[in-house]
Design an enzyme around this catalytic site. Sequence first.
Site, mmCIF file in Angstrom:
data_model
loop_
_atom_site.group_PDB
_atom_site.id
_atom_site.type_symbol
_atom_site.label_atom_id
_atom_site.label_comp_id
_atom_site.label_asym_id
_atom_site.label_seq_id
_atom_site.Cartn_x
_atom_site.Cartn_y
_atom_site.Cartn_z
ATOM 1 N N TYR A 102 -11.023 10.032 -11.618
ATOM 2 C CA TYR A 102 -10.831 11.011 -12.755
ATOM 3 C C TYR A 102 -11.080 12.453 -12.291
ATOM 4 O O TYR A 102 -11.729 13.097 -11.556
ATOM 5 C CB TYR A 102 -12.241 10.498 -13.666
ATOM 6 C CG TYR A 102 -12.203 11.325 -14.847
ATOM 7 C CD1 TYR A 102 -11.272 11.688 -15.551
ATOM 8 C CD2 TYR A 102 -13.614 12.118 -14.889
ATOM 9 C CE1 TYR A 102 -11.645 12.567 -16.568
ATOM 10 C CE2 TYR A 102 -13.716 12.899 -16.055
ATOM 11 C CZ TYR A 102 -12.554 13.144 -16.989
ATOM 12 O OH TYR A 102 -12.879 14.089 -17.993
ATOM 13 N N ASP A 174 -18.037 3.856 -10.293
ATOM 14 C CA ASP A 174 -17.877 4.372 -11.750
ATOM 15 C C ASP A 174 -17.413 2.832 -12.300
ATOM 16 O O ASP A 174 -16.249 2.510 -12.154
ATOM 17 C CB ASP A 174 -17.033 5.258 -11.580
ATOM 18 C CG ASP A 174 -16.569 5.951 -13.100
ATOM 19 O OD1 ASP A 174 -16.892 5.235 -14.080
ATOM 20 O OD2 ASP A 174 -16.338 7.298 -13.040
ATOM 21 N N LYS A 199 -16.674 6.519 -23.620
ATOM 22 C CA LYS A 199 -15.621 5.588 -23.577
ATOM 23 C C LYS A 199 -15.857 4.446 -24.401
ATOM 24 O O LYS A 199 -16.251 4.352 -25.539
ATOM 25 C CB LYS A 199 -14.999 5.679 -22.207
ATOM 26 C CG LYS A 199 -14.901 7.161 -21.573
ATOM 27 C CD LYS A 199 -13.970 8.151 -22.270
ATOM 28 C CE LYS A 199 -13.497 9.125 -21.365
ATOM 29 N NZ LYS A 199 -14.614 9.928 -20.924
#
Length: 382
Positions: A102, A174, A199
Amino acid sequence: MAYHFETRCIYGDRSNVTEHPYRSIPTPIFLASAFGHERIGDFSSYSYSRVSNPTRSDLEEILSSLEGAADTVATSSGMAAVSIVLDLFSIGDHFVCSEDLYGGSFRLFDNIGRPHGLNFSFVNTADPAATEAAIRPETRALYIETPSNPTMQVTDLRAMREIADRHRLLLIVDNTFLTPYFQTPFDLGADIIVHSGTKYLSGHNDVLAGFVCTKSPELAERVRFIYKTTGYTLSPFDSYLCLRGLKTLPVRLERQQENALAIAKWLREQPCVKQVYYTGLEDHPGHDIHCRQARGFGGMISFHVDSEETARKTLLNVQLITFAESLGGIESLITYPMLQTHEDVPKAQREKLGINDTFLRISTGIENAEDLIADLDQAMNS
């Protein structure tokens, strides 16, 4: 009694549940910065909301139940969660990280971690040999995203655990894309799990949140100390929103996955689409490994179109799907990673990964799949 996942999303495991005031069914929002004490020297209950808060505690207990964690802390954002993890380490420590990471994590590592004395190597962690070759004497942790954001590379977490054991490293995962509904990294050898709770866990595009889940009591104690000292805590109101979102996590994810598979299959049939990245497709290079370590494929799709013109036309012409950053909510979003989520990744690294002007990412929501496909069709092909 051991409850199933869907039940624990609502109640946790009920091992530390007290009755809410006035027998309230949802957890109340305790907007108190401080709490009174009944006795001198007994501060075992709530005292100050930066340290602990009843609304946030309920949320943390449910996440611990879902991930199988010794403890969880709820933070003000996903990046706050990652920052807490970095604070566990010291000047000179080195991380081996997934190269497709990310963009916000890369920005944090490169622009804040490095100036504070930490070092990072970015490698294709889908290749265990390349991962192990990047380890140095000062390496202290492996930092893994699987599937990765945004090219959906799959890393074998059991292989990473074997490497971590050989070199006495922490394994940090993650788990934002899959959540504990589809993947439980502690069962695969992780020591720490981080989430952007913004999210899927919250799921409604209305809150920023993060989580750090720890496997061992020793790590949990260190994380709690950093947490209360730095103040990366999630507010009571945002904790309430996360609690509300978690109740429908399994229902949402099942629909999002169903939509993602339908859209991925449709995209593969479009002349202007050159490549589709979705772990649920059997020809995805990481499909078999993914099936061995996860219970589902999630709602994230990335794909290449035939030109920058097609990419931009698609982004600007969608009507039902929203052209926006973020992911995991009930509304479908389409993103241009090159200019949005991964803008801060160096151009050479982006292009090596294929994150260029023809690369798009979709987060599928819970709308009707036929409506989503029709929207993509008119945006892309008209």
